[in-house]
Design an enzyme around this catalytic site. Structure first.
Site, PDB file in Angstrom:
ATOM      1  N   TRP A  36      34.491  39.281  82.595  1.00 49.67           N
ATOM      2  CA  TRP A  36      34.459  37.919  83.139  1.00 49.67           C
ATOM      3  C   TRP A  36      33.877  36.988  82.076  1.00 49.67           C
ATOM      4  CZ3 TRP A  36      30.096  35.500  86.348  1.00 49.67           C
ATOM      5  CH2 TRP A  36      30.485  34.223  86.808  1.00 49.67           C
ATOM      6  N   ASP A  75      28.268  44.574  88.981  1.00 48.24           N
ATOM      7  CA  ASP A  75      28.677  43.279  89.530  1.00 48.24           C
ATOM      8  C   ASP A  75      29.744  43.535  90.594  1.00 48.24           C
ATOM      9  OD1 ASP A  75      29.535  40.723  90.009  1.00 48.24           O
ATOM     10  OD2 ASP A  75      30.079  40.248  87.936  1.00 48.24           O
ATOM     11  N   ALA A  89      31.706  41.373  92.962  1.00 51.91           N
ATOM     12  CA  ALA A  89      31.996  39.984  93.335  1.00 51.91           C
ATOM     13  C   ALA A  89      33.225  39.880  94.234  1.00 51.91           C
ATOM     14  CB  ALA A  89      32.202  39.139  92.073  1.00 51.91           C
ATOM     15  N   LYS A 134      33.841  34.934  97.353  1.00 49.00           N
ATOM     16  CA  LYS A 134      35.258  35.267  97.557  1.00 49.00           C
ATOM     17  C   LYS A 134      35.491  35.901  98.925  1.00 49.00           C
ATOM     18  CE  LYS A 134      34.820  34.562  93.132  1.00 49.00           C
ATOM     19  NZ  LYS A 134      35.452  33.778  92.111  1.00 49.00           N
TER      20      LYS A 134
END
Ligand SMILES: Cc1ncc(COP(=O)(O)O)c(C=O)c1O
Length: 405
Positions: A141, A222, A224, A257
Site C-alpha cells: 500500500w 494490516d 484493512a 471498507k
C-alpha cells in the site's frame, strides 16, 4: 512596504522556503477525472467500494445504528484516550476471533482509521526498539512506507509480486527475509492485498510464521479489508494461525471498507504481548503516543459499530450487506477474467484491487483515449466496474495486454 515586512525581517519567514509538493498521484487522478468532460468515463482509481450503480452507499445497518446513537447520546464529552472499550472488545471478536479476544495477552485501543493504527504501531515500535527495521513487500500500500518512516523507522523491501506474470515471489521473499535481524518488523497484509489482490497459501503463511518465530521478527499485520475476500472468518484465518505461533505481534484493523465508514476515521490496534502486563504496558505507551498526535480518537464511528455489534439483528444485517459487496467484487473478478483471458489469475485473487501488467504509458493512454482512470502503476479498483462498462473496459485493455506491455 507592507505592515508584515516592517514587523518581521525577511530571514525569519518560515514558509517561503518550503519545498513544493507535487500533487499526490491519487489526488491528481481525481482532479483529472473531475475535469474530464466526457461521458462514460470509467473510474477505477480510488480504493472505495462502488455498487452496480456506481455509488458508495451508507450501509443499512450503519444508517439504523446512527439513528439509535443520535437518539441515545446525551453528551459529546470525551470518551477515553483508548477509545470506546466496548467497541474494542466487540471488534476484537470479529478480527481476532473469540479465543484471542478473551486472551489477556492481547490488548487493544481505538484509532483514527487503519492509518492511525499503523502510525501508532510505528510509534510503539520506535519506542520499543529504535533500531528496528520494517520489512515491506514490493509492492505494498502506497502509504505503508511513509507511515513507518514518519516514526523514524528504517524501511526495507523484500520481493512480493511479479506484476507481469501476476505471481507471488515467495522464494525470493523468504530468502531476502533470511537476512533480517532479530527485532526487525515484518509488515503483512492479512487478506485482500493492496495493490495486488494476491495472497499466500496456508503453507506459505505457516512458513512465514515459523520464520518470524525462528528469527525473532515482529509481525505487524494490516487487516484493512476483512470480509471483502472470502468472508469475515476466512479472511482472518491465516492471520489468526500466525498469531498463535508468534509470542508478540501487532494487528492494525480498519472499519473504513467493511463498514463503509471511510470518512468517520475508525480503526483499532491490538498488541499481543508475551504476557498481560507487557501488553498493557505496550498499550499505555500507545496511549501516550496517541495523546501527542490526536489526543482522543473520534467517537461517532465507534458508537455506530458498537451499536451494530451489540445487536444481533443489526449484526446480521451488516454481515448480509457485506456479503453482497463481497459477492459483487468476486463476480466482477470472474467476469473480467472471462472477458480478458490474459487476466485469468484475477479470478483467483481477492479484494478490490488488481495490479494490471501495464506500463505507465499504457495507463496514460487508456485514460486519454478511453477515459479509463486508474493509478499510474496499473492498480485498478475492480469495484469500479459494472456490467455496463466492463465490456468496454475489457475491449480497451486487451490490445495493451496482447502487446505484452
Ligand atoms: C492496506 C491498507 N491498510 C490500511 C488502510 C487505511 O485505511 P483507513 O485509514 O482509511 O482506515 C488502507 C486504505 O486504503 C489500506 O489499503
Amino acid at each position: 512596504m507592507t505592515a508584515d515586512s516592517l514587523t518581521f525581517p525577511t530571514q525569519t519567514r518560515l514558509f517561503d522556503g518550503l519545498d513544493d509538493q507535487p500533487l499526490d498521484a491519487m489526488l491528481l487522478l481525481l482532479r483529472q477525472l473531475r475535469d474530464d468532460p466526457r461521458t462514460g468515463k470509467i473510474d477505477l482509481g480510488i480504493g472505495v467500494y462502488g455498487d452496480e450503480a456506481g455509488r458508495t452507499p451508507v450501509m443499512q445497518a450503519v444508517r439504523q445504528a446512527e439513528r439509535i446513537v443520535a437518539e441515545a447520546q446525551t453528551t459529546k464529552a470525551y470518551v477515553a484516550a483508548e477509545g470506546d472499550a466496548r467497541f474494542i472488545a466487540l471488534l476484537a471478536s470479529i478480527v481476532l476471533g473469540a479465543a484471542r479476544a478473551a486472551d489477556d495477552r492481547y490488548c487493544g485501543l481505538q484509532t483514527p482509521g487503519g492509518t492511525g493504527a499503523l502510525r501508532l504501531a510505528a510509534e510503539l515500535i520506535a519506542r520499543a526498539n529504535p533500531d528496528a527495521r520494517v520489512w515491506v513487500g514490493t509492492p505494498t500500500w502506497i502509504n505503508h512506507q511513509a507511515l513507518m518512516r514518519s516514526a523514524g523507522l528504517q524501511v526495507l523491501e523484500h520481493p512480493f509480486f511479479d506484476q507481469s506474470t501476476q505471481t507471488v515471489l515467495f522464494d525470493a521473499m523468504i530468502s531476502t527475509l533470511e537476512t533480517a535481524r532479530p527485532g526487525d518488523v515484518l509488515l503483512l497484509h492479512a487478506c485482500c492485498h493492496n495493490p495486488t489482490g494476491a495472497g499466500f497459501t496456508s503453507d506459505q503463511w505457516r512458513t512465514i510464521a515459523d520464520l518470524c518465530a525462528r528469527k525473532g521478527l515482529l509481525p505487524l499485520i494490516d487487516i484493512a479489508y476483512q470480509g471483502l475476500g472470502h468472508g469475515l472468518e476466512e479472511d482472518a484465518a491465516a492471520m489468526r494461525a500466525l498469531l498463535d505461533i508468534v509470542p508478540e505481534a501487532l494487528i492494525t484493523a480498519s472499519c473504513s471498507k467493511n463498514f463503509g465508514l471511510y470518512r468517520e476515521r475508525l480503526g483499532a490496534l491490538w498488541i499481543k504481548g508475551s504476557n498481560a502486563q507487557a501488553a498493557l504496558r505496550a498499550r499505555a505507551n500507545c496511549v501516550k503516543a496517541g495523546r501527542s498526535m490526536w489526543s482522543m480518537p473520534p467517537d461517532h464511528g465507534a458508537s455506530v459499530v458498537r451499536t451494530i455489534l451489540e445487536s444481533a439483528d443489526l449484526t446480521a444485517n451488516w454481515q448480509a450487506e457485506l456479503a453482497t459487496m463481497r459477492a459483487r467484487i468476486n463476480s466482477v473478478r470472474t467476469e473480467l477474467a472471462r472477458a480478458v483471458p490474459q487476466l485469468a489469475s484475477v479470478a483467483q485473487q481477492t479484494g478490490m484491487f488488481v495490479l494490471l501488467p501495464l506500463s505507465r504509458e499504457a495507463v496514460a493512454e487508456l485514460r486519454v483515449k478511453h477515459g479509463v482512470y486508474m493509478v499510474e502503476n496499473g492498480r485498478m479498483n475492480v469495484a469500479g466496474l459494472r456490467s455496463e462498462n466492463l465490456p468496454r473496459f475489457a475491449a480497451a485493455l486487451e490490445p495493451y495486454l496482447s502487446k505484452g506491455e
